[in-house]
Enzyme design. Structure first.
Site, PDB file in Angstrom:
ATOM      1  CE1 TYR A 152      13.841  28.187   1.122  1.00 47.78           C
ATOM      2  CE2 TYR A 152      12.129  28.489   2.839  1.00 47.78           C
ATOM      3  CZ  TYR A 152      13.203  28.981   1.844  1.00 47.78           C
ATOM      4  OH  TYR A 152      12.978  30.219   1.576  1.00 47.78           O
ATOM      5  CE1 TYR A 170      10.229  30.759   5.183  1.00 46.58           C
ATOM      6  CE2 TYR A 170       9.823  30.870   2.916  1.00 46.58           C
ATOM      7  CZ  TYR A 170      10.420  31.088   4.094  1.00 46.58           C
ATOM      8  OH  TYR A 170      11.789  31.827   3.953  1.00 46.58           O
ATOM      9  NE  ARG A 173      11.057  36.275   5.082  1.00 48.56           N
ATOM     10  CZ  ARG A 173      11.964  36.739   4.296  1.00 48.56           C
ATOM     11  NH1 ARG A 173      12.808  35.893   3.797  1.00 48.56           N
ATOM     12  NH2 ARG A 173      11.903  37.875   3.824  1.00 48.56           N
ATOM     13  CG  HIS A 192      11.127  34.854  -0.042  1.00 45.90           C
ATOM     14  ND1 HIS A 192      10.471  34.487   0.974  1.00 45.90           N
ATOM     15  CD2 HIS A 192      12.441  34.152   0.087  1.00 45.90           C
ATOM     16  CE1 HIS A 192      10.857  33.743   2.085  1.00 45.90           C
ATOM     17  NE2 HIS A 192      12.175  33.186   1.457  1.00 45.90           N
ATOM     18  CG  HIS A 225      16.095  32.846  -0.346  1.00 47.71           C
ATOM     19  ND1 HIS A 225      16.589  33.653   0.714  1.00 47.71           N
ATOM     20  CD2 HIS A 225      15.163  32.072   0.012  1.00 47.71           C
ATOM     21  CE1 HIS A 225      15.955  33.354   1.834  1.00 47.71           C
ATOM     22  NE2 HIS A 225      14.907  32.366   1.384  1.00 47.71           N
TER      23      HIS A 225
HETATM   24  C1  BEZ Z   1      14.048  32.419   4.674  1.00 52.74           C
HETATM   25  O1  BEZ Z   1      14.410  31.286   4.212  1.00 52.74           O
HETATM   26  O2  BEZ Z   1      13.789  33.514   3.987  1.00 52.74           O
HETATM   27  C2  BEZ Z   1      14.103  32.824   6.140  1.00 52.74           C
HETATM   28  C3  BEZ Z   1      13.474  32.088   7.187  1.00 52.74           C
HETATM   29  C4  BEZ Z   1      13.519  32.303   8.394  1.00 52.74           C
HETATM   30  C5  BEZ Z   1      14.034  33.454   8.841  1.00 52.74           C
HETATM   31  C6  BEZ Z   1      14.528  34.363   8.021  1.00 52.74           C
HETATM   32  C7  BEZ Z   1      14.601  34.134   6.749  1.00 52.74           C
HETATM   33 FE    FE Z   2      13.035  32.002   2.418  1.00 54.60          FE
END
Ligand code: BEZ
Ligand code: FE
Length: 285
Positions: free
Chosen positions: A157, A190, A211, A214, A216
Site C-alpha cells: 500500500y 501481500y 492475504r 483484493h 477495498h
Molecule cells: C487489508 O488491508 O486488507 C488488511 C491488512 C491487514 C490486516 C487486515 C486487513
Molecule cells: Fe487490503
C-alpha cells in the site's frame, strides 16, 4: 473471601462484579472471567506460559501507535475481527457481504470523474473495474459514492512505501443509472505486517501471513448502511487461506484478461488488460 481454591476462585471473582452499575459491562466481564479461568484450567497453564503470554501482550501494546495497531492485527489473525464482523453484519443473501476493513484506509482520497485512473505512477497490468450500485430489488442507486483503495502490483500500500504519495486510492460517484467505472492496476497478494509479535506468532504456528489480492471499497448511498467490503481476484492462490479470514465466495470476482491492442487503445489502457464487473447491493438503513 479467603482460602480460595481452584474450585471456588471463579465464583469469588464473579461475586466482585455484583456492584457493577452498567449491565452490559457486567455481562461482558462475567463472561470474560468465566472463559479466562476455564481456559487457564483447560490448558493447565504453567507459570512460564503465563509470563510468555504477558510478555507477548506487552510487546503487542508497545508496537501500537497512531499509525500501527498490532492488537487489531492480533484480533484479525485470530479470526476475532471476522467473528465480530459476521455477527454485526448479518443480512439477507441478496445483499453484498461485508468484509474486513484493514489498517490501510486513508481519509481524503480525491473524488475523481468516472473512468479516471487511480494508478498514478505505479506500474502494473491495467484493470477496468465497473458495475452498478443497486437496491435489494435491483433499482439503481444514483450518486452512490465508492471509496476505493488497494495494494500495488508488488503487494504494497502507498502508506507502506517510503515517501509515497497518495496512490491507488480514489472516490467515484455512480451515475444516474447507479453505474461506476474506474481504471487501476491489478493488485497482488501481500503479507500482513510480520515484523512484530503477530508475525512471530504466525511463524510459530506454521501459518503464512498472506492475504489474497483484493480491492477495498466503502460504498455509501443515502438511506442505506455504508458497506465496507473487498473484491477478491478469482484464481488467487491464497483465497482459501486468507491470514485474516476475510474471503467470501460472493466477493470473489473474475478478472477477465484481454489481449487485443485495439480494444485496449479504445478503452484507454494498454494490452494485456483485465476487466472486472461487480454490482454492489446495498442494505437499507
Ligand atoms: C487489508 O488491508 O486488507 C488488511 C491488512 C491487514 C490486516 C487486515 C486487513
Ligand atoms: Fe487490503
Amino acid at each position: 473471601m479467603r482460602n480460595l481454591t481452584e474450585h471456588n476462585i471463579t465464583d469469588a471473582v464473579l461475586a466482585t462484579l455484583s456492584n457493577t452499575k452498567d449491565a452490559r459491562l457486567k455481562e461482558i466481564m462475567t463472561s470474560l472471567v468465566k472463559h479466562l479461568h476455564a481456559f487457564i484450567k483447560e490448558v493447565n497453564l504453567t507459570e512460564a506460559e503465563w509470563m510468555a503470554g504477558i510478555q507477548f501482550l506487552t510487546t503487542t501494546g508497545h508496537l501500537c501507535d497512531d499509525k500501527r495497531q498490532e492488537f487489531i492485527l492480533l484480533s484479525d489473525t485470530l479470526g476475532a475481527t471476522t467473528t465480530k464482523d459476521l455477527i454485526n453484519h448479518r443480512k439477507p443473501e441478496e445483499m453484498t457481504e461485508y468484509t474486513i476493513f484493514g489498517p490501510f484506509y486513508r481519509e481524503g482520497a480525491p473524488e475523481l470523474p468516472l473512468r479516471a485512473s487511480i494508478a498514478g505512477d505505479r506500474p502494473g497490468e491495467p484493470v477496468i473495474v465497473s458495475g452498478r450500485v443497486l437496491t435489494p430489488d435491483g433499482k439503481p442507486l444514483a450518486n452512490a459514492l465508492l471509496d476505493v483503495w488497494h495494494s500495488d502490483a508488488d503487494g504494497s500500500y502507498d502508506v507502506q512505501l517510503p515517501g509515497a504519495s497518495l496512490n491507488l486510492r480514489g472516490r467515484f460517484r455512480a451515475d444516474t443509472e447507479g453505474r461506476y467505472t474506474f481504471r487501476t492496476i491489478k493488485p497482488a497478494y501481500y503479507p500482513v505486517p510480520t515484523d512484530g509479535p503477530v508475525g512471530k506468532m504466525l511463524a510459530a504456528l506454521g501459518r503464512h501471513p498472506y492475504r489474497p489480492a483484493h480491492i477495498h471499497f466503502i460504498v455509501s448511498a443515502d438511506g442505506y448502511k455504508p458497506l465496507t467490503t473487498e473484491l477478491f481476484v478469482e484464481g488467487d492462490p491464497y483465497l482459501d487461506s486468507d491470514a485474516v479470514f476475510g474471503v467470501r465466495d460472493s466477493l470473489v470476482a473474475p478478472f477477465v484478461r484481454h489481449d487485443s491492442a485495439d480494444e485496449a487503445k479504445q478503452r484507454g489502457v494498454t494490452a494485456p488488460f483485465y476487466t472486472v464487473n461487480y454490482d454492489f447491493v446495498m442494505e437499507p438503513a
